[in-house]
Design a protein around this motif. Structure first.
Motif, PDB file in Angstrom:
ATOM      1  N   PHE A   1     -11.486  71.703  42.315  1.00 30.42           N
ATOM      2  CA  PHE A   1     -10.323  70.835  42.511  1.00 30.42           C
ATOM      3  C   PHE A   1      -9.515  71.174  43.757  1.00 30.42           C
TER       4      PHE A   1
ATOM      5  N   ARG B   1      -0.321  77.273  38.739  1.00 30.18           N
ATOM      6  CA  ARG B   1       0.220  77.053  40.075  1.00 30.18           C
ATOM      7  C   ARG B   1       1.203  75.881  40.078  1.00 30.18           C
ATOM      8  N   ARG B   2       0.960  74.913  39.205  1.00 31.67           N
ATOM      9  CA  ARG B   2       1.831  73.741  39.161  1.00 31.67           C
ATOM     10  C   ARG B   2       2.990  73.938  38.181  1.00 31.67           C
TER      11      ARG B   2
ATOM     12  N   TRP C   1      -6.187  62.246  38.138  1.00 29.12           N
ATOM     13  CA  TRP C   1      -7.469  62.352  37.428  1.00 29.12           C
ATOM     14  C   TRP C   1      -7.786  61.070  36.652  1.00 29.12           C
TER      15      TRP C   1
ATOM     16  N   ILE D   1       1.776  66.345  28.619  1.00 32.36           N
ATOM     17  CA  ILE D   1       1.986  67.006  29.910  1.00 32.36           C
ATOM     18  C   ILE D   1       1.794  65.979  31.008  1.00 32.36           C
TER      19      ILE D   1
ATOM     20  N   ILE E   1       3.012  74.380  35.025  1.00 29.14           N
ATOM     21  CA  ILE E   1       2.895  73.725  33.726  1.00 29.14           C
ATOM     22  C   ILE E   1       2.723  74.784  32.654  1.00 29.14           C
TER      23      ILE E   1
ATOM     24  N   LEU F   1      -4.808  76.054  38.200  1.00 28.24           N
ATOM     25  CA  LEU F   1      -4.077  74.868  38.658  1.00 28.24           C
ATOM     26  C   LEU F   1      -2.815  74.654  37.828  1.00 28.24           C
TER      27      LEU F   1
ATOM     28  N   ASP G   1       2.083  65.252  35.151  1.00 29.40           N
ATOM     29  CA  ASP G   1       2.105  65.963  36.420  1.00 29.40           C
ATOM     30  C   ASP G   1       1.473  65.037  37.456  1.00 29.40           C
ATOM     31  N   PRO G   2       2.109  64.905  38.624  1.00 25.13           N
ATOM     32  CA  PRO G   2       1.600  63.936  39.602  1.00 25.13           C
ATOM     33  C   PRO G   2       0.155  64.229  40.018  1.00 25.13           C
ATOM     34  N   TYR G   3      -0.210  65.506  40.137  1.00 23.05           N
ATOM     35  CA  TYR G   3      -1.599  65.792  40.512  1.00 23.05           C
ATOM     36  C   TYR G   3      -2.564  65.370  39.408  1.00 23.05           C
ATOM     37  N   PHE G   4      -2.311  65.801  38.183  1.00 26.52           N
ATOM     38  CA  PHE G   4      -3.256  65.474  37.107  1.00 26.52           C
ATOM     39  C   PHE G   4      -3.304  63.963  36.840  1.00 26.52           C
TER      40      PHE G   4
ATOM     41  N   GLU H   1      -6.265  68.958  44.749  1.00 29.11           N
ATOM     42  CA  GLU H   1      -4.847  69.282  44.578  1.00 29.11           C
ATOM     43  C   GLU H   1      -4.066  69.084  45.873  1.00 29.11           C
TER      44      GLU H   1
ATOM     45  N   ASP I   1       2.452  75.513  28.506  1.00 22.18           N
ATOM     46  CA  ASP I   1       2.131  74.824  27.258  1.00 22.18           C
ATOM     47  C   ASP I   1       1.519  75.857  26.324  1.00 22.18           C
TER      48      ASP I   1
END
Lengths: 296, 296
Positions: free
Chosen positions: A197, B227-228, A238, A230, B230, B224, A232-235, A113, B232
């Motif tokens: 992570f 924290r981000r 992946w 969804i 998100i 995570l 998200d730049p972090y995910f 992360e 849902d």
């Protein structure tokens, strides 16, 4: 074709497969056929083929021919997104394991992360491991991290179910003191599933059963995120397309295995990873490390 | 106090702990002190305490007193979010394991994307398992699913690293045919990590090392997501607060263990789960099942 635009001088792609299909594809992409060597093959190992049988029963498949060319040193590295089992069988029985190495391993990238990556291995070759195999994975992972991903003195963690040294199953309990005693790696202790992570470790070692379950759970969750819209730049990091697969660590030549569902971007990443592994002389560095380990 | 509003007639909470603190808390919540029994204790088992030692060295802690009251049948069930290790030690050495059961297990709820839940066990008591233990987990999980979560004839899956029967490590390879041979469960084959959250199985069995890694990876990813920022509706169902913990499956009385970080909502869920497990006569159903298993 995408990879060819980024490969430095001195690297040349040898495309192994049905020549007509390859020529059609190159034409569709407006690529210069002279930029590539083409080796025609007439057989195909399917994803469902039994790996050991497939290689001997289909000697003119791209996987069988690739390993033959590698053995004859007509190519310096072999990369494929084909049948993973057949790629592993070829790696172990045609290329062969480096002396001193109990079993080869494959690794997966874990995007962190806070930026950067860590590596986890083994993720599937060795469902049952001895503690000494985890020690070897620690060396293999450290060399990959240091020479291909340029992290000096990578920190090694042991995947476990508690932070304390004495926690775990019989394997991790036996492996912990062995890892701690190794001067050639930078062991920092246990890592738990929840730390994956934003890991304190650059290299996480585990048996191939645990590694495979961890990897597939993450893949499942990544699909869920996509399916639920969804973003998200972090995910997004992946996405397997970014990483190009894994070298087969511990065999005598450079073999790269990519995900069976690879698209163009993923194949490009695979080819550039192959170049990076070759440029880093990873196989030589692994051989030297195990030569020293065996000698001392 | 929240749980008390939802508990049906015939259930009464016995609060075990520092009496002054309990009275202060009840006053703050404007609760009627007569709705509860209070048992004062003067010692505290901390999260860091060594479980086996803690129970004998702190006989007047809430965990030690709870198990004593349970043994003396002054309470019918004991639930706590305290030191998990001490709760397990008390379950096994004070309450004791049901004859025929090799080792108790604990389960975790897995919320499914398409609605509903599945269960995974063991998630931490038994880091090393024999194949026969996975057979027993299949029975324990099926009874919990059927009687507490009202899923008739629950489908049982084996957590593994491939769909085919012969895949896996030594444990899952040995367990697969054993599970397949059991007439008392509804075995549907292997489940992979990527299928966890839209599982074809209602109950997933695995060794406690694998289960714990799976659980903590999911917890890490849930953190995570939070924290981000998100949000849902499906992932909100991953929140542990909704589920109230797990019974210790396979011991002679009803013991419920909740997450150490439990807030008021989670404790309420724990108490209502305790009521559901009691109402389902789960312990009796497990005893009967293993009595039959041992006899036949």
């Amino acid at each position: 074709v995408l990879a060819n635009k980024e490969l430095p001088d001195g690297y040349r792609q040898v495309l192994i497969g049905d020549k007509n299909q390859i020529l059609d594809l190159l034409k569709n992409e407006h690529a210069d056929v002279n930029d590539f060597d083409i080796v025609h093959t007439s057989e195909v190992i399917d994803m469902g083929d039994q790996p050991t049988k497939a290689i001997s029963q289909k000697p003119d498949s791209s996987i069988s021919v690739g390993f033959r060319l590698l053995k004859e040193e007509k190519i310096d590295a072999f990369a494929s997104a084909g049948n993973t089992g057949a790629m592993l069988v070829g790696s172990m029985f045609s290329v062969k394991t480096i002396p001193g190495i109990i079993r080869p391993a494959i690794a997966s990238i874990v995007p962190l992360e806070e930026g950067g990556i860590s590596l986890i291995l083994d993720v599937g070759v060795n469902a049952d491991c001895k503690p000494e195999m985890l020690q070897q994975f620690a060396i293999l992972g450290s060399l990959l991290m240091e020479h291909v991903y340029h992290i000096p003195s990578p920190k090694v963690g042991l995947m476990n179910i508690g932070e304390e040294a004495e926690k775990g199953n019989a394997l991790t309990q036996a492996a912990h003191p062995l890892l701690k005693s190794m001067r050639e790696i930078n062991f920092i202790g246990n890592i738990e599933g929840r730390d994956l992570f934003h890991s304190k470790a650059d290299v996480i070692v585990c048996d191939g059963f645990t590694g495979n379950v961890i990897l597939k759970e993450a893949e499942g969750i990544y699909s869920l995120l996509k399916r639920r819209g969804i973003s998200d730049p972090y995910f997004e990091r992946w996405n397997y397309e970014n990483y190009g697969g894994t070298p087969v660590l511990g065999v005598k030549s450079t073999v790269i295995i990519a995900h069976g569902i690879s698209n163009a971007k993923a194949i490009k990443s695979m080819i550039l990873l192959t170049k990076n592994v070759l440029a880093a002389k990873l196989t030589e560095k692994i051989s030297n490390a195990f030569h020293l380990t065996v000698a001392t």
